[in-house]
Design an enzyme around this catalytic site. Structure first.
Site, PDB file in Angstrom:
ATOM      1  CB  SER A  26      -0.902   0.011   1.225  1.00  0.00           C
ATOM      2  OG  SER A  26      -1.478   1.292   1.365  1.00  0.00           O
TER       3      SER A  26
ATOM      4  CG  HIS B 205      -3.671  -1.647  -1.640  1.00  0.00           C
ATOM      5  ND1 HIS B 205      -4.713  -2.502  -1.949  1.00  0.00           N
ATOM      6  CD2 HIS B 205      -4.109  -0.874  -0.624  1.00  0.00           C
ATOM      7  CE1 HIS B 205      -5.741  -2.257  -1.141  1.00  0.00           C
ATOM      8  NE2 HIS B 205      -5.399  -1.256  -0.325  1.00  0.00           N
TER       9      HIS B 205
ATOM     10  CG  ASP C   2      -5.209   2.214   0.834  1.00  0.00           C
ATOM     11  OD1 ASP C   2      -6.090   1.347   0.733  1.00  0.00           O
ATOM     12  OD2 ASP C   2      -4.067   1.974   1.275  1.00  0.00           O
TER      13      ASP C   2
ATOM     14  CG  MET D 243      -8.808   6.566   2.239  1.00  0.00           C
ATOM     15  SD  MET D 243      -8.081   6.589   3.889  1.00  0.00           S
ATOM     16  CE  MET D 243      -7.071   5.102   3.833  1.00  0.00           C
TER      17      MET D 243
ATOM     18  CG  HIS E 280      -9.111  -0.470  -0.536  1.00  0.00           C
ATOM     19  ND1 HIS E 280      -8.533  -0.590   0.714  1.00  0.00           N
ATOM     20  CD2 HIS E 280     -10.446  -0.641  -0.326  1.00  0.00           C
ATOM     21  CE1 HIS E 280      -9.471  -0.812   1.618  1.00  0.00           C
ATOM     22  NE2 HIS E 280     -10.647  -0.834   1.021  1.00  0.00           N
TER      23      HIS E 280
ATOM     24  CG  MET F 103     -11.483   2.472   1.971  1.00  0.00           C
ATOM     25  SD  MET F 103      -9.916   2.526   2.859  1.00  0.00           S
ATOM     26  CE  MET F 103      -8.815   2.725   1.467  1.00  0.00           C
TER      27      MET F 103
ATOM     28  CG  MET G 124     -11.555  -3.674   4.975  1.00  0.00           C
ATOM     29  SD  MET G 124     -10.055  -3.158   4.097  1.00  0.00           S
ATOM     30  CE  MET G 124      -9.220  -2.176   5.357  1.00  0.00           C
TER      31      MET G 124
ATOM     32  CG  ASP H  98      -5.960  -3.214   3.075  1.00  0.00           C
ATOM     33  OD1 ASP H  98      -4.914  -2.890   3.665  1.00  0.00           O
ATOM     34  OD2 ASP H  98      -6.645  -2.420   2.396  1.00  0.00           O
TER      35      ASP H  98
END
Ligand code: DX5
Ligand code: ZN
Length: 218
Positions: free
Chosen positions: A6, A29, A31, A33, A62, A64, A133, A171
Site C-alpha cells: 500500500s 495498492h 487507497d 479515501m 481500494h 473507500m 478488512m 488488508d
C-alpha cells in the site's frame, strides 16, 4: 500468493520512485479515501491516472468512498487494473461489480470488520476478488484484527463451493508476524503498507512476505 504494498505508507512527494522500490511486487495498492466513507482524505482520479502512467506494476485501487456506483468504473478507466469498492457504500453492489468489469478491470468487493460476508455470497460470479478488512478502514499502521480470520475462511469456502477463480485479499496490519495466519485462513492476496514501506529495503520485505505466505499455500 500475491503481495500488494500500500502506497499509503509511501512518500507522497515522490510516488514514482516509491513505486520503483516495489517493482518486484504483484500489485501497487492505492487507497482512495474521500473523507466521508472514512474519516481521512487521500487521492483521487487524476493521481491514479498519473500513477498508472509510471507504475512498473498494475494498480490495485481500494475505494473507500461514497457512491462507488458512480465512481468505481472511472477508476478502471483511469488505469486501475483491479478496482475494489466497499459493499457498505454501494446502492447496487452487483451493478458496481459488473460496471468495473465492463470498464476492463478486475472487480473487487470489500467488507469492513463489522460487515459479514454471507449476505453477499451470491455476488461471487460477478467478482474477481473479495477484500476482508483486517483493520477499520481509514489509516495505515493500525493493529491487525485476528478475529477476522474466520471470515477469510468463510469467503474461501464459498469460492471453493461455487467453483470460481476469485481471489481473497486481506488488508490492514499485515506483516511478517501476521501474514501466515492470513494465508492459513485462505487469503491469497496480501496488502501491506507500513510493513513494506517502513522497511529499509522494501523489495526485500515484499519477497519475505511472499515467502512466508507461500509456506501456507493450500
Ligand atoms: C487502511 C488501508 C490499508 C492501509 C494498510 O484503510 O486500506 O491499505 O494502507 O496499512 P498497514 O499495512 O500499515 O496496516
Ligand atoms: Zn487498502
Amino acid at each position: 500468493m500475491q503481495i500488494s504494498p500500500s502506497i499509503l505508507s509511501a512518500d507522497f512527494a515522490n510516488l514514482e520512485s516509491e513505486l520503483a522500490r516495489i517493482a518486484n511486487a504483484d500489485w501497487a495498492h492505492v487507497d482512495v479515501m474521500d473523507g466521508h466513507f472514512v474519516p481521512n482524505l487521500t487521492l483521487g482520479l487524476p493521481i491514479v491516472e498519473a500513477l498508472a502512467r509510471v507504475s512498473p506494476i498494475p494498480l490495485d485501487c481500494h475505494l473507500m468512498i461514497e457512491d462507488p456506483d458512480r465512481w468505481a468504473p472511472q477508476y478502471a478507466e483511469a488505469g486501475g487494473s483491479s478496482v475494489t469498492f466497499h459493499v457498505e457504500a454501494a446502492a447496487d453492489p452487483r451493478a458496481v461489480a459488473r460496471s468495473i468489469r465492463a470498464a476492463g478491470a478486475r472487480s473487487g468487493m470489500a467488507v469492513k470488520p463489522g460487515t459479514s460476508f454471507a449476505p453477499y455470497e451470491d455476488l461471487l460470479p460477478d467478482l474477481d476478488m473479495v477484500l476482508v478488512m483486517t483493520v477499520e478502514p481509514g489509516f495505515g499502521g493500525q493493529s491487525f484484527m485476528a478475529d477476522q480470520m474466520p471470515k477469510v475462511t468463510q469467503v474461501r469456502e464459498a469460492v471453493r463451493r461455487l467453483g470460481g477463480e476469485v481471489w481473497v485479499q486481506v488488508d490492514g496490519g499485515v506483516s511478517a508476524a501476521t501474514i501466515e495466519q492470513c494465508a492459513e485462513a485462505g487469503a491469497d492476496v496480501f496488502v501491506a503498507g507500513s510493513a513494506v514501506y517502513g522497511a529499509e529495503d522494501a523489495a526485500a520485505a515484499v519477497d519475505e512476505l511472499r515467502a512466508l505466505a507461500t509456506r501456507h499455500q493450500h
